[in-house]
Design an enzyme around this catalytic site. Structure first.
Site, short mmCIF file in Angstrom:
data_model
loop_
_atom_site.label_atom_id
_atom_site.label_comp_id
_atom_site.label_asym_id
_atom_site.label_seq_id
_atom_site.Cartn_x
_atom_site.Cartn_y
_atom_site.Cartn_z
N TYR A 147 0.84 -1.20 0.00
CA TYR A 147 0.00 0.00 0.00
C TYR A 147 0.88 1.25 0.00
O TYR A 147 0.65 2.19 -0.78
CB TYR A 147 -0.92 -0.03 1.22
N LYS A 151 1.12 4.17 -2.98
CA LYS A 151 0.81 5.60 -2.78
C LYS A 151 2.04 6.48 -3.06
O LYS A 151 1.89 7.59 -3.56
CB LYS A 151 0.28 5.81 -1.35
#
Ligand code: NDP
Length: 249
Positions: A147, A151
């Site tokens: 994750y 990002k």
């Protein structure tokens, strides 16, 4: 002319609040997510000029159809908001290649693909893009490795595209929220009890002493998409109660 907006992730959380924010300001909005029935219901509640488009942003044909249908129904495109995203945990030893691919496909590859598809329309309108990144793009956290990488990729994608598109008057920015109360964590497998404990703990990890609400992120996105932000491009803007300022101690 009222602004013509496409919002992904519009069936829930930050995307939904963003679509509502634009709709209340009089914009025409194309709502994109996989849950078509939820989008139809939401569009009906928002009123005229709101178009539901059921699509999985990771499927190339779906992404193309979403951009084509949105630009046909809206008569062009002024703003693309990439809010669709998923979060699943896993450290470097427990992140399978399948999980890595899933996270990167939704959170980064699909964002790139939609941006690429939207660019001709945004050049025509001198429009802009707002990507929903995260504090995890700017800072490292253990246990959510894929994750965080997805990002960080969104942040760099935002900056690179901003430079390339600046000569065409097209702006590209990102928002980097801290913990916001949405379905993100439960959809990623966190149980109700663990989520409540996480929210309670988050009061101490966010210097302002609380987590955020989707509406707060939506208002920043609406500002970045507006002419009031006409000299802002390539920015990754923290909206996180001070979370990105902190260091482990
Ligand atoms: P939600 O789970 O509430 O919403 C996620 C949205 O993404 C849903 O509308 C979902 O719709 C959509 N979505 C997921 N996968 C796909 C797909 N393959 N194709 C199309 N749509 C998809 O979470 P949030 O509102 O919190 O998340 C929005 C963004 O904000 C994400 O990018 C997230 O990473 C980011 N963010 C969230 C934070 C938080 O604490 N909540 C903090 C920082 C960033 P559907 O299931 O109908 O497809």
């Amino acid at each position: 002319m009222a602004q013509r907006i496409l919002v992904t992730g519009a069936s829930s959380g930050i995307g939904r609040a963003t679509a509502e924010c634009f709709a209340r300001a009089g914009a025409q909005v194309a709502l994109v997510a996989r849950r078509g029935a939820a989008l139809v219901e939401f569009a009906a509640a928002l009123g005229a000029g709101i178009f539901p488009i059921a699509a999985d942003v990771t499927r190339e044909a779906d992404a193309e159809r979403a951009i084509n249908q949105a630009t046909e129904r809206l008569g062009g495109l002024d703003v693309l908001v990439n809010a669709a995203g998923i979060l699943k945990g896993g450290d470097i030893t427990r992140t399978s290649l399948a999980l890595w691919d899933e996270m990167l496909n939704v959170n980064l590859r699909a964002v790139f693909h939609l941006m690429q598809l939207a660019v001709p329309h945004l050049k025509a309108s001198r429009g802009n893009i707002v990507n929903v990144s995260s504090v995890t793009g700017l800072r490292s956290f253990p246990g959510v490795l894929a994750y965080c990488v997805s990002k960080a990729g969104v942040d760099q994608l935002t900056r690179c595209a901003a430079l390339e598109l600046a000569p065409f008057g097209v702006r590209v920015n990102a928002v980097n929220p801290g913990v916001v109360v949405t379905s993100l964590h439960s959809s990623g497998g966190m149980g109700a009890e663990a989520y409540q404990a996480f929210l309670e703990h988050s009061k101490s990890t966010h210097p302002l002493g609380r987590v955020g609400q989707p509406q707060e992120i939506a208002e920043l996105i609406e500002f970045l998409a507006s002419d009031r932000a006409s000299w802002i491009t390539g920015a990754t803007i923290s909206i996180d109660g001070g979370r990105a300022l902190t260091c482990a101690r």
